[in-house]
Design a protein around this motif. Sequence first.
Motif, PDB file in Angstrom:
ATOM      1  N   PHE A 211       1.093  -1.130  -0.077  1.00 52.89           N
ATOM      2  CA  PHE A 211       0.247  -0.089  -0.024  1.00 52.89           C
ATOM      3  C   PHE A 211       0.725   1.268   0.061  1.00 52.89           C
ATOM      4  CE2 PHE A 211      -4.106  -2.103   2.220  1.00 52.89           C
ATOM      5  CZ  PHE A 211      -4.208  -2.630   1.149  1.00 52.89           C
ATOM      6  N   LYS A 212       1.968   1.423   0.736  1.00 46.07           N
ATOM      7  CA  LYS A 212       2.784   2.217   0.681  1.00 46.07           C
ATOM      8  C   LYS A 212       3.315   2.917  -0.407  1.00 46.07           C
ATOM      9  CE  LYS A 212       6.783   4.013   3.751  1.00 46.07           C
ATOM     10  NZ  LYS A 212       7.699   3.791   4.677  1.00 46.07           N
ATOM     11  N   LYS A 213       3.792   1.780  -1.406  1.00 41.90           N
ATOM     12  CA  LYS A 213       4.159   1.982  -2.464  1.00 41.90           C
ATOM     13  C   LYS A 213       3.102   2.283  -3.818  1.00 41.90           C
ATOM     14  CE  LYS A 213       6.404  -1.545  -3.571  1.00 41.90           C
ATOM     15  NZ  LYS A 213       6.993  -2.695  -4.340  1.00 41.90           N
ATOM     16  N   ALA A 214       2.110   1.768  -3.683  1.00 49.81           N
ATOM     17  CA  ALA A 214       1.171   1.564  -4.695  1.00 49.81           C
ATOM     18  C   ALA A 214      -0.282   2.305  -4.417  1.00 49.81           C
ATOM     19  CB  ALA A 214       0.827   0.264  -5.260  1.00 49.81           C
ATOM     20  N   LYS A 215      -0.431   2.158  -3.104  1.00 48.98           N
ATOM     21  CA  LYS A 215      -1.891   2.852  -2.754  1.00 48.98           C
ATOM     22  C   LYS A 215      -1.834   3.397  -1.368  1.00 48.98           C
ATOM     23  CE  LYS A 215      -4.152  -1.006  -5.619  1.00 48.98           C
ATOM     24  NZ  LYS A 215      -5.016  -1.928  -5.697  1.00 48.98           N
ATOM     25  N   PRO A 216      -1.207   4.545  -1.537  1.00 45.89           N
ATOM     26  CA  PRO A 216      -0.806   5.117  -0.168  1.00 45.89           C
ATOM     27  C   PRO A 216      -2.083   5.660   0.568  1.00 45.89           C
ATOM     28  CG  PRO A 216      -0.440   6.602  -2.013  1.00 45.89           C
ATOM     29  CD  PRO A 216      -0.651   5.113  -2.456  1.00 45.89           C
ATOM     30  N   LYS A 217      -3.214   5.959  -0.026  1.00 46.80           N
ATOM     31  CA  LYS A 217      -4.488   6.271   0.811  1.00 46.80           C
ATOM     32  C   LYS A 217      -5.271   5.119   1.437  1.00 46.80           C
ATOM     33  CE  LYS A 217      -5.602   9.777  -2.537  1.00 46.80           C
ATOM     34  NZ  LYS A 217      -6.571  10.342  -3.630  1.00 46.80           N
ATOM     35  N   SER A 218      -4.548   3.955   1.338  1.00 46.70           N
ATOM     36  CA  SER A 218      -5.131   2.615   1.810  1.00 46.70           C
ATOM     37  C   SER A 218      -4.837   2.389   3.357  1.00 46.70           C
ATOM     38  CB  SER A 218      -5.045   1.304   0.965  1.00 46.70           C
ATOM     39  OG  SER A 218      -5.551   1.668  -0.239  1.00 46.70           O
ATOM     40  N   LYS A 219      -5.443   1.579   4.091  1.00 46.09           N
ATOM     41  CA  LYS A 219      -5.298   1.104   5.606  1.00 46.09           C
ATOM     42  C   LYS A 219      -5.293  -0.235   5.500  1.00 46.09           C
ATOM     43  CE  LYS A 219      -6.139   3.154   8.967  1.00 46.09           C
ATOM     44  NZ  LYS A 219      -6.745   3.857  10.142  1.00 46.09           N
ATOM     45  N   VAL A 220      -4.403  -0.784   6.610  1.00 51.10           N
ATOM     46  CA  VAL A 220      -4.389  -2.225   7.000  1.00 51.10           C
ATOM     47  C   VAL A 220      -4.907  -2.165   8.577  1.00 51.10           C
ATOM     48  CG1 VAL A 220      -3.227  -4.397   7.636  1.00 51.10           C
ATOM     49  CG2 VAL A 220      -2.535  -2.972   5.641  1.00 51.10           C
ATOM     50  N   ILE A 221      -6.160  -3.106   8.649  1.00 48.39           N
ATOM     51  CA  ILE A 221      -6.639  -2.703  10.071  1.00 48.39           C
ATOM     52  C   ILE A 221      -6.604  -4.373  10.628  1.00 48.39           C
ATOM     53  CG2 ILE A 221      -8.522  -2.477  11.584  1.00 48.39           C
ATOM     54  CD1 ILE A 221      -9.466  -0.236  10.013  1.00 48.39           C
ATOM     55  N   ILE A 222      -5.892  -4.635  11.642  1.00 45.10           N
ATOM     56  CA  ILE A 222      -5.859  -5.896  12.159  1.00 45.10           C
ATOM     57  C   ILE A 222      -6.606  -6.061  13.349  1.00 45.10           C
ATOM     58  CG2 ILE A 222      -4.126  -7.617  13.399  1.00 45.10           C
ATOM     59  CD1 ILE A 222      -1.659  -5.886  12.127  1.00 45.10           C
ATOM     60  N   PHE A 223      -7.471  -7.247  13.235  1.00 47.95           N
ATOM     61  CA  PHE A 223      -8.512  -7.460  14.317  1.00 47.95           C
ATOM     62  C   PHE A 223      -8.011  -8.621  15.033  1.00 47.95           C
ATOM     63  CE2 PHE A 223     -11.213  -5.078  11.314  1.00 47.95           C
ATOM     64  CZ  PHE A 223     -11.661  -3.883  12.093  1.00 47.95           C
ATOM     65  N   ASP A 224      -7.513  -8.694  16.230  1.00 44.21           N
ATOM     66  CA  ASP A 224      -6.864  -9.896  16.730  1.00 44.21           C
ATOM     67  C   ASP A 224      -7.844 -10.358  17.830  1.00 44.21           C
ATOM     68  OD1 ASP A 224      -5.274 -11.590  18.066  1.00 44.21           O
ATOM     69  OD2 ASP A 224      -3.343 -10.388  17.748  1.00 44.21           O
ATOM     70  N   ALA A 225      -8.180 -11.504  17.995  1.00 41.51           N
ATOM     71  CA  ALA A 225      -8.935 -11.974  18.975  1.00 41.51           C
ATOM     72  C   ALA A 225      -8.358 -12.283  20.330  1.00 41.51           C
ATOM     73  CB  ALA A 225      -9.504 -13.539  18.454  1.00 41.51           C
ATOM     74  N   ASN A 226      -7.083 -12.182  20.195  1.00 41.03           N
ATOM     75  CA  ASN A 226      -6.248 -12.184  21.293  1.00 41.03           C
ATOM     76  C   ASN A 226      -6.048 -10.993  22.025  1.00 41.03           C
ATOM     77  OD1 ASN A 226      -4.984 -15.239  21.033  1.00 41.03           O
ATOM     78  ND2 ASN A 226      -4.652 -14.261  19.000  1.00 41.03           N
ATOM     79  N   ASP A 227      -5.568 -10.965  23.353  1.00 41.03           N
ATOM     80  CA  ASP A 227      -5.436  -9.583  23.964  1.00 41.03           C
ATOM     81  C   ASP A 227      -4.107  -8.743  23.762  1.00 41.03           C
ATOM     82  OD1 ASP A 227      -7.591 -10.680  25.586  1.00 41.03           O
ATOM     83  OD2 ASP A 227      -6.323 -11.122  27.200  1.00 41.03           O
ATOM     84  N   ASP A 228      -3.334  -9.505  22.894  1.00 42.91           N
ATOM     85  CA  ASP A 228      -2.056  -8.619  22.372  1.00 42.91           C
ATOM     86  C   ASP A 228      -1.480  -9.557  21.313  1.00 42.91           C
ATOM     87  OD1 ASP A 228      -0.278  -6.772  22.612  1.00 42.91           O
ATOM     88  OD2 ASP A 228       0.311  -7.029  24.795  1.00 42.91           O
ATOM     89  N   ILE A 229      -0.456  -8.900  20.845  1.00 41.90           N
ATOM     90  CA  ILE A 229       0.348  -9.659  19.575  1.00 41.90           C
ATOM     91  C   ILE A 229       0.935 -10.728  20.411  1.00 41.90           C
ATOM     92  CG2 ILE A 229       2.352  -9.018  18.180  1.00 41.90           C
ATOM     93  CD1 ILE A 229       1.670  -6.186  18.401  1.00 41.90           C
ATOM     94  N   GLN A 230       0.957 -11.886  19.531  1.00 37.47           N
ATOM     95  CA  GLN A 230       1.523 -13.127  20.049  1.00 37.47           C
ATOM     96  C   GLN A 230       2.728 -13.466  19.683  1.00 37.47           C
ATOM     97  OE1 GLN A 230      -0.939 -15.412  21.627  1.00 37.47           O
ATOM     98  NE2 GLN A 230      -1.551 -13.112  21.616  1.00 37.47           N
ATOM     99  N   SER A 231       3.633 -12.647  19.091  1.00 34.94           N
ATOM    100  CA  SER A 231       5.125 -13.181  18.967  1.00 34.94           C
ATOM    101  C   SER A 231       5.917 -11.818  18.270  1.00 34.94           C
ATOM    102  CB  SER A 231       5.250 -14.285  17.716  1.00 34.94           C
ATOM    103  OG  SER A 231       6.572 -14.473  17.627  1.00 34.94           O
ATOM    104  N   LYS A 232       7.150 -11.702  18.887  1.00 37.01           N
ATOM    105  CA  LYS A 232       7.953 -10.420  18.348  1.00 37.01           C
ATOM    106  C   LYS A 232       7.240  -9.181  18.539  1.00 37.01           C
ATOM    107  CE  LYS A 232       9.570 -13.556  14.921  1.00 37.01           C
ATOM    108  NZ  LYS A 232       9.426 -14.145  13.542  1.00 37.01           N
ATOM    109  N   LYS A 233       6.626  -9.089  19.765  1.00 43.69           N
ATOM    110  CA  LYS A 233       5.684  -7.674  19.721  1.00 43.69           C
ATOM    111  C   LYS A 233       6.382  -6.438  19.745  1.00 43.69           C
ATOM    112  CE  LYS A 233       3.106  -5.168  23.292  1.00 43.69           C
ATOM    113  NZ  LYS A 233       2.275  -5.153  24.505  1.00 43.69           N
ATOM    114  N   ALA A 234       7.441  -6.369  20.232  1.00 41.79           N
ATOM    115  CA  ALA A 234       8.045  -5.041  20.241  1.00 41.79           C
ATOM    116  C   ALA A 234       8.712  -4.610  18.960  1.00 41.79           C
ATOM    117  CB  ALA A 234       9.109  -5.027  21.422  1.00 41.79           C
TER     118      ALA A 234
END
Length: 428
Positions: A211-234
């Motif tokens: 998106f950053k290269k080809a569609k800069p007005k677009s967005k990614v939304i992550i809907f996570d059922a978990n309470d937090d990022i599951q790996s390599k959070k930082a």
Amino acid sequence: MQRRHFVQTVAAGSALGSLGLLGGCASTTAGGSGPHVVVIGGGYAGATAAKYTRLFSEGKVRVTLIEPNAQFISCPISNLVIGGIKQIADITIPYDNLEKRHGVKIVRDRATAIDPEKRVVKLAGGGEIGYDRLIVSPGIDFMWETLPGMAKPGAQDKVLHAWKAGPQTVALRKQLEDMPDGGVYALSIPLAPYRCPPGPYERACMVAHYFKKAKPKSKVIIFDANDDIQSKKALFLKAWDEHYKGIIEYRPKHRVVDVDAATNTLKFEFNDDFKGAVLNVVPNMRAGDIAVQAGLATANKRWCEVDFLTFESKAVKNVHVLGDAIQIAPAMPKSGHMANQHGKTCAAAVVSLLMGKEPPKTPLYANTCYSFVTDEDVVHVASVHRYDPEKKTMLTVPGSGGVSARASELEGRYALAWARNIWADTLA
């Protein structure tokens, strides 16, 4: 460790000629007269087990691999295809060398049933194959019953998971290319455990990079059922802040309970509905269908409990289960690298058992998982796991492993080298 076990097992196998092998099952398709191991599923675990059973037994154990697909397609690295950095051909490898170099008989069919009393696997094509030991490595299948709307005609063709590398990987890339600039790509993550814990967050990076290269007005939304990022959070949070600020939005505690494919709408347990331009729904998972049907999935009817010394099922004798289908040990990820390690450990145990010997008592193996955060920069997580005889499970070795200090292009080269090497180790 693997080399040590290889040497130990081959050394033991050298004595096999004088000891004699157990007799094989009569109704087999592989040639020869030795014992017969049948492997269901040619993914990272199954293909490795097939190859290493032949290697560890010095060709004295016949091996038949049942796999419906003509070629192996790697899930690791497949997010780069979705991001437009790689093509599907780059992650596709033929099975030919298993047969030509290692003598594995490949049956291109689908296993539909297992009869453990008769030690027979039944095939969709109508045949059946007998075995002395059976290795079941079916990967994952999806719990579509938790998303009723996805049962409607055409829903699964429109709202893709792309969590099994192949046609859906290519189709999701096409949906992103067709999406107008300014649209929202919505990615839903199921509750853990699921295949490849960091995979969804890497996928978000790859789509955002596009998106950053080809569609800069677009967005990614992550809907996570978990309470937090599951790996390599930082590391992921740092990458999103440095490279994708304003593009990636992360929303934890969003459990999808249904999908309206006709209107591209996600329905959540507690939150408001959300309509996106492209929905990428990763459903809840369980062991592959054949494992569930055979009564191997004894943990909540989702995952298969095994003896970690041999990977033999706790429910069905002479049947071993590997890879993403098993009930994992503490801190053991469902990853391609881990599946490869399962395959070798199981192969060594199966060869020992067929020789009438005790399997190795101290399995020790490693896991490494790389994630691309840009087209070049990569982060990793690694761990080492050892069998604990008192707890009868695999435990992480204290002080082992860890994560990257930062994302780097050097780790990007390591990641691609890792892929080439594990593909060769599994299939060449």
